[in-house]
Design a protein around this motif. Structure first.
Motif, PDB file in Angstrom:
ATOM      1  N   SER A 216       0.815  -1.217   0.000  1.00 17.66           N
ATOM      2  CA  SER A 216       0.000   0.000   0.000  1.00 17.66           C
ATOM      3  C   SER A 216       0.849   1.269   0.000  1.00 17.66           C
ATOM      4  CB  SER A 216      -0.921   0.023   1.232  1.00 17.66           C
ATOM      5  OG  SER A 216      -1.823  -1.067   1.201  1.00 17.66           O
ATOM      6  N   LEU A 217       2.175   1.127   0.034  1.00 15.18           N
ATOM      7  CA  LEU A 217       3.046   2.301   0.105  1.00 15.18           C
ATOM      8  C   LEU A 217       2.964   3.146  -1.165  1.00 15.18           C
ATOM      9  CD1 LEU A 217       6.349   0.901   1.687  1.00 15.18           C
ATOM     10  CD2 LEU A 217       4.510   2.163   2.819  1.00 15.18           C
ATOM     11  N   ASN A 218       2.973   4.457  -0.961  1.00 23.11           N
ATOM     12  CA  ASN A 218       3.082   5.426  -2.053  1.00 23.11           C
ATOM     13  C   ASN A 218       4.413   6.152  -1.917  1.00 23.11           C
ATOM     14  OD1 ASN A 218       0.392   4.809  -2.833  1.00 23.11           O
ATOM     15  ND2 ASN A 218      -0.389   6.264  -1.334  1.00 23.11           N
ATOM     16  N   TRP A 219       4.807   6.869  -2.974  1.00 26.59           N
ATOM     17  CA  TRP A 219       6.009   7.677  -2.845  1.00 26.59           C
ATOM     18  C   TRP A 219       5.809   8.744  -1.764  1.00 26.59           C
ATOM     19  CZ3 TRP A 219      10.824   7.783  -2.888  1.00 26.59           C
ATOM     20  CH2 TRP A 219      11.576   8.943  -3.028  1.00 26.59           C
ATOM     21  N   GLY A 220       4.574   9.194  -1.622  1.00 21.10           N
ATOM     22  CA  GLY A 220       4.271  10.196  -0.609  1.00 21.10           C
ATOM     23  C   GLY A 220       4.238   9.658   0.809  1.00 21.10           C
ATOM     24  N   ARG A 258      14.166   4.599  -7.567  1.00 20.51           N
ATOM     25  CA  ARG A 258      13.432   5.708  -8.180  1.00 20.51           C
ATOM     26  C   ARG A 258      14.193   6.276  -9.380  1.00 20.51           C
ATOM     27  NH1 ARG A 258       8.209   7.212  -7.104  1.00 20.51           N
ATOM     28  NH2 ARG A 258       8.795   9.411  -7.307  1.00 20.51           N
ATOM     29  N   THR A 259      15.505   6.410  -9.256  1.00 19.84           N
ATOM     30  CA  THR A 259      16.329   6.931 -10.348  1.00 19.84           C
ATOM     31  C   THR A 259      16.282   5.998 -11.548  1.00 19.84           C
ATOM     32  OG1 THR A 259      17.808   8.029  -8.769  1.00 19.84           O
ATOM     33  CG2 THR A 259      18.651   7.667 -11.002  1.00 19.84           C
ATOM     34  N   CYS A 260      16.355   4.698 -11.271  1.00 16.52           N
ATOM     35  CA  CYS A 260      16.328   3.687 -12.324  1.00 16.52           C
ATOM     36  C   CYS A 260      15.000   3.727 -13.085  1.00 16.52           C
ATOM     37  CB  CYS A 260      16.560   2.310 -11.712  1.00 16.52           C
ATOM     38  SG  CYS A 260      16.805   0.995 -12.915  1.00 16.52           S
ATOM     39  N   LEU A 261      13.927   4.088 -12.396  1.00 16.20           N
ATOM     40  CA  LEU A 261      12.610   4.191 -13.024  1.00 16.20           C
ATOM     41  C   LEU A 261      12.440   5.499 -13.788  1.00 16.20           C
ATOM     42  CD1 LEU A 261      10.267   2.948 -10.135  1.00 16.20           C
ATOM     43  CD2 LEU A 261      10.825   1.706 -12.224  1.00 16.20           C
ATOM     44  N   GLY A 262      13.392   6.425 -13.615  1.00 17.80           N
ATOM     45  CA  GLY A 262      13.245   7.739 -14.226  1.00 17.80           C
ATOM     46  C   GLY A 262      12.312   8.633 -13.441  1.00 17.80           C
ATOM     47  N   GLU A 263      12.091   8.276 -12.160  1.00 20.45           N
ATOM     48  CA  GLU A 263      11.189   9.041 -11.298  1.00 20.45           C
ATOM     49  C   GLU A 263      11.985  10.007 -10.426  1.00 20.45           C
ATOM     50  OE1 GLU A 263       7.897   8.692 -11.245  1.00 20.45           O
ATOM     51  OE2 GLU A 263       7.413   6.681 -11.968  1.00 20.45           O
ATOM     52  N   SER A 264      11.315  11.025  -9.930  1.00 19.22           N
ATOM     53  CA  SER A 264      11.957  12.012  -9.074  1.00 19.22           C
ATOM     54  C   SER A 264      12.303  11.403  -7.718  1.00 19.22           C
ATOM     55  CB  SER A 264      11.028  13.212  -8.874  1.00 19.22           C
ATOM     56  OG  SER A 264      11.552  14.087  -7.884  1.00 19.22           O
ATOM     57  N   THR A 265      13.459  11.814  -7.184  1.00 17.98           N
ATOM     58  CA  THR A 265      13.844  11.383  -5.835  1.00 17.98           C
ATOM     59  C   THR A 265      13.540  12.470  -4.808  1.00 17.98           C
ATOM     60  OG1 THR A 265      16.105  12.169  -6.210  1.00 17.98           O
ATOM     61  CG2 THR A 265      15.653   9.838  -6.681  1.00 17.98           C
ATOM     62  N   GLU A 266      12.904  13.538  -5.252  1.00 17.60           N
ATOM     63  CA  GLU A 266      12.512  14.596  -4.320  1.00 17.60           C
ATOM     64  C   GLU A 266      11.285  14.140  -3.537  1.00 17.60           C
ATOM     65  OE1 GLU A 266      11.008  19.277  -4.360  1.00 17.60           O
ATOM     66  OE2 GLU A 266      11.818  18.333  -6.181  1.00 17.60           O
ATOM     67  N   ASN A 268       7.946  13.992  -1.868  1.00 18.81           N
ATOM     68  CA  ASN A 268       6.699  14.724  -2.108  1.00 18.81           C
ATOM     69  C   ASN A 268       5.571  13.991  -1.404  1.00 18.81           C
ATOM     70  OD1 ASN A 268       4.470  16.116  -3.011  1.00 18.81           O
ATOM     71  ND2 ASN A 268       4.658  15.446  -5.155  1.00 18.81           N
ATOM     72  N   MET A 269       5.154  14.499  -0.254  1.00 19.31           N
ATOM     73  CA  MET A 269       4.143  13.825   0.556  1.00 19.31           C
ATOM     74  C   MET A 269       2.763  13.850  -0.088  1.00 19.31           C
ATOM     75  SD  MET A 269       5.371  15.102   4.342  1.00 19.31           S
ATOM     76  CE  MET A 269       3.975  14.332   5.152  1.00 19.31           C
ATOM     77  N   GLU A 270       2.589  14.626  -1.153  1.00 17.66           N
ATOM     78  CA  GLU A 270       1.305  14.679  -1.849  1.00 17.66           C
ATOM     79  C   GLU A 270       1.207  13.631  -2.953  1.00 17.66           C
ATOM     80  OE1 GLU A 270      -1.035  16.724  -0.734  1.00 17.66           O
ATOM     81  OE2 GLU A 270       0.415  17.366   0.788  1.00 17.66           O
ATOM     82  N   ASP A 271       2.306  12.942  -3.231  1.00 21.25           N
ATOM     83  CA  ASP A 271       2.343  11.961  -4.331  1.00 21.25           C
ATOM     84  C   ASP A 271       1.700  10.650  -3.879  1.00 21.25           C
ATOM     85  OD1 ASP A 271       2.934  10.209  -6.394  1.00 21.25           O
ATOM     86  OD2 ASP A 271       4.943  11.020  -6.711  1.00 21.25           O
ATOM     87  N   THR A 272       0.565  10.309  -4.456  1.00 22.89           N
ATOM     88  CA  THR A 272      -0.163   9.080  -4.077  1.00 22.89           C
ATOM     89  C   THR A 272       0.053   7.942  -5.074  1.00 22.89           C
ATOM     90  OG1 THR A 272      -2.150   9.865  -5.223  1.00 22.89           O
ATOM     91  CG2 THR A 272      -1.953  10.381  -2.867  1.00 22.89           C
ATOM     92  N   SER A 273       1.032   8.069  -5.937  1.00 19.08           N
ATOM     93  CA  SER A 273       1.312   6.978  -6.885  1.00 19.08           C
ATOM     94  C   SER A 273       1.959   5.816  -6.151  1.00 19.08           C
ATOM     95  CB  SER A 273       2.231   7.460  -8.008  1.00 19.08           C
ATOM     96  OG  SER A 273       3.470   7.918  -7.486  1.00 19.08           O
ATOM     97  N   PRO A 274       1.643   4.564  -6.536  1.00 19.39           N
ATOM     98  CA  PRO A 274       2.177   3.397  -5.815  1.00 19.39           C
ATOM     99  C   PRO A 274       3.695   3.305  -5.913  1.00 19.39           C
ATOM    100  CG  PRO A 274       1.091   2.711  -7.852  1.00 19.39           C
ATOM    101  CD  PRO A 274       0.784   4.163  -7.667  1.00 19.39           C
ATOM    102  N   LEU A 275       4.321   2.971  -4.812  1.00 21.08           N
ATOM    103  CA  LEU A 275       5.768   2.789  -4.811  1.00 21.08           C
ATOM    104  C   LEU A 275       6.157   1.566  -5.628  1.00 21.08           C
ATOM    105  CD1 LEU A 275       8.550   3.666  -3.715  1.00 21.08           C
ATOM    106  CD2 LEU A 275       8.129   2.156  -1.750  1.00 21.08           C
ATOM    107  N   PHE A 276       5.402   0.481  -5.465  1.00 16.35           N
ATOM    108  CA  PHE A 276       5.687  -0.760  -6.184  1.00 16.35           C
ATOM    109  C   PHE A 276       4.549  -1.067  -7.150  1.00 16.35           C
ATOM    110  CE2 PHE A 276       7.914  -1.438  -2.043  1.00 16.35           C
ATOM    111  CZ  PHE A 276       9.205  -1.342  -2.554  1.00 16.35           C
ATOM    112  N   PHE A 277       4.898  -1.246  -8.410  1.00  8.68           N
ATOM    113  CA  PHE A 277       3.885  -1.536  -9.418  1.00  8.68           C
ATOM    114  C   PHE A 277       4.443  -2.532 -10.428  1.00  8.68           C
ATOM    115  CE2 PHE A 277       6.068   2.461 -10.145  1.00  8.68           C
ATOM    116  CZ  PHE A 277       6.618   2.308 -11.409  1.00  8.68           C
ATOM    117  N   THR A 278       3.557  -3.116 -11.215  1.00 11.99           N
ATOM    118  CA  THR A 278       3.970  -4.139 -12.176  1.00 11.99           C
ATOM    119  C   THR A 278       4.798  -3.517 -13.289  1.00 11.99           C
ATOM    120  OG1 THR A 278       1.910  -3.865 -13.386  1.00 11.99           O
ATOM    121  CG2 THR A 278       1.968  -5.595 -11.719  1.00 11.99           C
ATOM    122  N   GLY A 286       5.837   3.715 -15.831  1.00 15.32           N
ATOM    123  CA  GLY A 286       5.079   4.798 -15.225  1.00 15.32           C
ATOM    124  C   GLY A 286       3.775   5.100 -15.919  1.00 15.32           C
ATOM    125  N   VAL A 287       3.391   4.288 -16.906  1.00 14.89           N
ATOM    126  CA  VAL A 287       2.127   4.509 -17.604  1.00 14.89           C
ATOM    127  C   VAL A 287       1.066   3.601 -16.987  1.00 14.89           C
ATOM    128  CG1 VAL A 287       0.933   4.411 -19.819  1.00 14.89           C
ATOM    129  CG2 VAL A 287       3.355   5.088 -19.722  1.00 14.89           C
TER     130      VAL A 287
END
Length: 372
Positions: A216-220, A258-266, A268-278, A286-287
Motif C-alpha cells: 500500500s506504500l506510495n512515494w508520498g 526511483r532513479t532507475c525508473l526515471g522518477e523524481s527522488t525529491e 513529495n508527501m502529496e504523491d499518491t502513486s504506488p511505490l511498487f507496481f507491475t 510509469g504509464v
C-alpha cells in the motif's frame, strides 16, 4: 433467498448501503426505540448482524478480513444446513455441538477465529432479543500458542507437538534477500525489476512491515523529519497510523530504484502513486501504474527461498518477526518496538521478548559459579 445466497449479498458494499436506507421501513424497534428482533425473520437477523457488527459503515476492512468473515459465516451456515437447523433452533445443545465440531475440524488459531465470529453473532442475538438466553457463555475456545509460531502435527512416536518459530536469523535474512533480484526472468525492464525486488526485501527486513502495508506504500509515504532523517508513515492494521525510521542502506536503495525508473527522488508527501507496481512486458515505465499484488509478492519470496535452498515455509511475514526479534536482541526499548511494529497491545511485543530472554538463558547461567 437461502442463507448461503444471502451471504453473497451481505458481503457486497452496494447491498449493505441499500440495506441501510431501508432500515427505517422495517418495524424493528420496541417501545423504548431499541432494536428488537424477537419477532423478526432469519433474514432480518442476519442482515442486521452483518450491517451493525461485521461491516459497519464507519469501519474500513481489509480484503483479507472480509474474506475471513465470509469464510467463518459460510462454515456456520453450512453446519446449520447440514443438520437441518435454523438460527432460531440454536440453544445450548447446538452451541456445544458447533463448538466441538470447530475444535475437531480446524487448527487452534482458525478455530478461535471461527468461534469468535459465532460468539459475536450469539451476543448480537441476545442484545436484540432474538435469543432469550445468553448462549455465547457456553462457547469454549481452544488454547493457542501465541506469537510467531507454526504448530506442526505431533510426529509418530512423539508425545509432544513440535513448535517451529517463524523467523530467520540475521545471516539467513540477509542471504535470502540477496536472491530477491535473482528471481527476475523478464527481458523488459530487467534492471528496474531487480532493483525493485531488492528494495522490497530490504523494506520487509528493516521496517517489519506487514505485506499489505508494504504493497500500500506510495512515494508520498516517505518524509524527512526536522533533523533530516527519512521516515515512513504507515497506515497499519485497524487503520492505525505509525511512523518507522528508514535505515541508510534502505534509503540508498529507495533512491536508486526511483532513479532507475526515471522518477523524481525529491520527497513529495502529496504523491499518491504506488511505490511498487507491475513492470513486466512493458516498454514504458510509469504509464497506468498497477499496484503490485500480494500473490506477486508471495511468489517472489517463494522463488527466492527456492533458489536460496532455504526453508520452504518462509513467507513475507517471516521478515516482520525477524525484525521485531532483532530489535529486542539489540536492546531497543520494548515501548519503541511496540510502536515501530504497530502492535495494538504491548503484551504482543512481550511474547517476542520472552523468546529473546529464553535464548539468552545460557549467557545468564554461565555467569553463575555453582561449583567451588
Amino acid at each position: 433467498m437461502n442463507n448461503l445466497t444471502l451471504l453473497d449479498h451481505l458481503t457486497s458494499d452496494r447491498y449493505l448501503t441499500q440495506l441501510q436506507h431501508h432500515l427505517n421501513e422495517r418495524q424493528l424497534l420496541d417501545e423504548n426505540r431499541n432494536l428488537s428482533l424477537s419477532e423478526s425473520t432469519e433474514q432480518d437477523f442476519l442482515e442486521l448482524f452483518f450491517l451493525e457488527k461485521v461491516f459497519p459503515q464507519d469501519k474500513q476492512l481489509s480484503p483479507h478480513t472480509v474474506k475471513a468473515y465470509r469464510s467463518d459465516a459460510k462454515t456456520l451456515l453450512t453446519f446449520l444446513t447440514d443438520h437441518s437447523l435454523s438460527f432460531r433452533d440454536i440453544g445450548f445443545p447446538e452451541v456445544k455441538a458447533y463448538n466441538n465440531y470447530i475444535k475437531e475440524q480446524y487448527a487452534a488459531k482458525t478455530a478461535i477465529r471461527k468461534l469468535e465470529f459465532f460468539r459475536r453473532l450469539l451476543d448480537f442475538g441476545y442484545e436484540t432479543q432474538y435469543y432469550k438466553a445468553h448462549l455465547s457463555t457456553w462457547i469454549t475456545k481452544p488454547i493457542s500458542k501465541k506469537g510467531h509460531y507454526i504448530i506442526e502435527e505431533t510426529r509418530h512416536g512423539e508425545t509432544q507437538t513440535r513448535v517451529q518459530i517463524r523467523e530467520l536469523s540475521q545471516k539467513e535474512a540477509e542471504y535470502l534477500i540477496s536472491f530477491f533480484p535473482k528471481v527476475v526472468k523478464a527481458k523488459w525492464n530487467r534492471e528496474q525489476l531487480e532493483k525493485r525486488n531488492l528494495l522490497i526485501g530490504y523494506l520487509l527486513y528493516t521496517t517489519g512491515l506487514r505485506a499489505n502495508e508494504l504493497l500500500s506504500l506510495n512515494w508520498g509515504s516517505f518524509r524527512y523529519n526536522r533533523q533530516g532523517h527519512l521516515f515512513l508513515d504507515v497506515i497499519g492494521k485497524g487503520k492505525k497510523p505509525r511512523t518507522i525510521p528508514i535505515k541508510e542502506e534502505t534509503k540508498e536503495l529507495l533512491f536508486t530504484y526511483r532513479t532507475c525508473l526515471g522518477e523524481s527522488t525529491e520527497i513529495n508527501m502529496e504523491d499518491t502513486s504506488p511505490l511498487f507496481f507491475t513492470l513486466y512486458n512493458r516498454k514504458e515505465i510509469g504509464v497506468n501504474k498497477k499496484r503490485l499484488t500480494y500473490p506477486t509478492l508471495y511468489k517472489m519470496v517463494k522463488e527466492a527461498v527456492y533458489l536460496a535452498g532455504k526453508n520452504i515455509n518462509v513467507t513475507p511475514h517471516w521478515f516482520r518477526h525477524t525484525f521485531v526479534t532483532l530489535l529486542l536482541e539489540n536492546d531497543v526499548p520494548l515501548a519503541v518496538v511496540k510502536d515501530w511494529a504497530g502492535h495494538s497491545d504491548i503484551s504482543t511485543t512481550n511474547i517476542y521478548l520472552e523468546r529473546v530472554n529464553q535464548d539468552h538463558a545460557y549467557a545468564h547461567l554461565n555467569k553463575l559459579d555453582l561449583f567451588t
